[in-house]
Design an enzyme around this catalytic site. Structure first.
Site, PDB file in Angstrom:
ATOM      1  N   SER A 100      -3.056   2.086  36.166  1.00 36.46           N
ATOM      2  CA  SER A 100      -1.818   2.381  35.433  1.00 36.46           C
ATOM      3  C   SER A 100      -1.054   3.563  36.017  1.00 36.46           C
ATOM      4  CB  SER A 100      -2.139   2.665  33.963  1.00 36.46           C
ATOM      5  OG  SER A 100      -2.939   3.818  33.843  1.00 36.46           O
ATOM      6  N   THR A 159      -0.971   6.252  30.725  1.00 34.00           N
ATOM      7  CA  THR A 159      -0.260   7.283  31.482  1.00 34.00           C
ATOM      8  C   THR A 159      -1.108   8.540  31.649  1.00 34.00           C
ATOM      9  OG1 THR A 159       1.826   6.470  30.570  1.00 34.00           O
ATOM     10  CG2 THR A 159       1.821   8.710  31.458  1.00 34.00           C
ATOM     11  N   ARG A 214      13.186  -1.145  33.985  1.00 32.58           N
ATOM     12  CA  ARG A 214      12.730  -0.471  32.775  1.00 32.58           C
ATOM     13  C   ARG A 214      12.153   0.899  33.096  1.00 32.58           C
ATOM     14  NH1 ARG A 214       7.470   1.571  30.826  1.00 32.58           N
ATOM     15  NH2 ARG A 214       7.530   1.473  28.541  1.00 32.58           N
ATOM     16  N   VAL A 215      12.500   1.876  32.271  1.00 29.75           N
ATOM     17  CA  VAL A 215      11.963   3.234  32.363  1.00 29.75           C
ATOM     18  C   VAL A 215      11.309   3.561  31.034  1.00 29.75           C
ATOM     19  CG1 VAL A 215      12.522   5.680  32.628  1.00 29.75           C
ATOM     20  CG2 VAL A 215      13.685   3.959  34.047  1.00 29.75           C
ATOM     21  N   GLY A 216      10.094   4.056  31.078  1.00 33.08           N
ATOM     22  CA  GLY A 216       9.390   4.412  29.859  1.00 33.08           C
ATOM     23  C   GLY A 216       9.554   5.877  29.509  1.00 33.08           C
ATOM     24  N   ASP A 217       8.630   6.388  28.711  1.00 32.82           N
ATOM     25  CA  ASP A 217       8.744   7.760  28.226  1.00 32.82           C
ATOM     26  C   ASP A 217       8.260   8.784  29.247  1.00 32.82           C
ATOM     27  OD1 ASP A 217       6.068   6.889  27.891  1.00 32.82           O
ATOM     28  OD2 ASP A 217       5.701   8.453  26.420  1.00 32.82           O
ATOM     29  N   GLY A 226       1.027   6.031  25.656  1.00 36.01           N
ATOM     30  CA  GLY A 226       1.098   4.993  24.646  1.00 36.01           C
ATOM     31  C   GLY A 226       2.263   4.058  24.849  1.00 36.01           C
ATOM     32  N   ASP A 227       2.768   3.505  23.746  1.00 38.45           N
ATOM     33  CA  ASP A 227       3.878   2.558  23.783  1.00 38.45           C
ATOM     34  C   ASP A 227       5.175   3.314  24.068  1.00 38.45           C
ATOM     35  OD1 ASP A 227       2.199   0.438  23.193  1.00 38.45           O
ATOM     36  OD2 ASP A 227       2.555   0.546  21.042  1.00 38.45           O
ATOM     37  N   GLY A 228       5.476   3.452  25.363  1.00 39.78           N
ATOM     38  CA  GLY A 228       6.546   4.346  25.784  1.00 39.78           C
ATOM     39  C   GLY A 228       7.911   4.018  25.242  1.00 39.78           C
TER      40      GLY A 228
END
Length: 346
Positions: free
Chosen positions: A73, A202, A230-233, A254-256
């Site tokens: 990941s 992460t 897509r960009v996460g947190d 987690g769920d970004g």
């Protein structure tokens, strides 16, 4: 028939209740155990033996996971998107100046945390994205190379053969639950969540020096099978990580896509500023998310500037690792999840 929702509890099952004492300085603390402890050890060794700065330590720790491909990941060769391409997100933050540097949807450059540090130190910007982040990296001497591997390519092809399940499409036709598209938006749709995030381990890491300096960083290859771009947190300051040397720091995983709506690490550090313990600060940040999204998977690790630390999580059993002072090895802490509310129909 009336529907009554009974909230039995939103209590966190945790131990110890207020957090753990400081192990001494220097200190490194980060999300997850397992493969991720290599990052803890590398960053701690840099601070203890090599006289590195806290920014150096964060970069070294994150680079270790990027190159080791921690849990698949972090780093190259993991979490391919719908086009079978791996892209990277990373952020690094200086707790003295409050300045951060980040890259998002970085393509074809492996050392994402190092590119983020170049944004921090060689620009007045905070975040560069996509091909322009790649262009910046190449201009600064980084190598342009594929981030795909044989394993990530096979993973993506297997996903396509399984009718692209799971995916993150919503309110489109044909049905994304049984089709790879191409998709077209529906005129009317349900604005609810369609799928929970896959592959959200992460690495977020905080380093503390005996001289009082602190830094934090985050690195990830994001969600498997994400929509390209897509960009996460992870690269979002205050979401993936945050640090203020006057108070403390935080790392999140987690769920970004949900977590970035709450800036949980900013909230946790502000909770420290208000006088909460590290565990209390983490709990409050997690519960703010759980009240809106009861099924969110999240993990928040918090450390104050004294080195006292704690964590909270939801949706899974969260772990974090730390090493400091005279500790001869990294210790992994296990944090049970938040209890969700129970709904009863009468």
């Amino acid at each position: 028939m009336a529907r009554i929702t009974i909230l039995l509890s939103l209590l966190l099952l945790r131990s110890p209740s207020l957090g753990s004492p400081s192990p001494g300085f220097p200190m490194v603390i980060n999300t997850w155990g397992g493969d991720f402890t290599a990052a803890t050890d590398a960053a701690f060794s840099a601070l203890q033996r090599d006289g590195a700065s806290v920014l150096d330590a964060v970069e070294i720790g994150c680079l270790t996971c990027e190159r080791n491909q921690c849990d698949g990941s972090v780093g190259f060769g993991g979490s391919p998107d719908e086009n079978c391409e791996t892209t990277l997100d990373a952020m690094i933050m200086d707790g003295a100046t409050m300045k951060s540097g980040a890259v998002a949807a970085l393509r074809r450059v492996r050392d994402a945390i190092s590119v983020a540090r170049h944004v921090l130190e060689y620009t007045t910007h905070t975040l560069l994205a996509g091909d322009f982040a790649t262009q910046f990296a190449i201009q600064n001497g980084f190598k342009d190379e594929s981030l795909s591997t044989e394993a990530s390519t096979k993973q993506c092809l297997a996903w396509r053969e399984s009718l692209c399940q799971p995916n993150y499409r919503l309110n489109v036709s044909p049905d994304p639950a049984s089709s790879c598209g191409p998709y077209e938006p529906q005129t009317k749709g349900n604005l609810g969540e369609h799928a929970s995030q896959a592959s959200h381990d992460t690495l977020s890491l905080i380093a503390l020096h005996a001289d009082g300096t602190m830094a934090a960083g985050t690195t990830t290859n994001g969600a498997s099978h994400k929509i390209p771009g897509r960009v996460g947190d992870g690269p979002i300051t205050g979401s993936g990580s945050y640090v203020d040397a006057d108070v403390g720091g935080c790392g999140a995983t987690g769920d970004g896509d949900i977590m970035m709506r709450f800036l949980p690490c900013y909230q946790a550090v502000e909770n420290l500023r208000r006088g909460m313990s590290p565990t209390e600060a983490a709990e409050d940040a997690v519960l703010r998310m759980v009240r809106k999204y009861p099924h969110i998977s999240s993990g928040i690790v918090v450390v104050n500037n004294k080195g006292e630390h704690g964590a909270a999580g939801s949706g899974w059993t969260f772990t974090y690792s730390y090493r400091g002072g005279a500790m001869g090895s990294t210790q992994v802490m296990t944090i049970p999840p938040v209890e969700l509310s129970i709904q009863v129909d009468l």
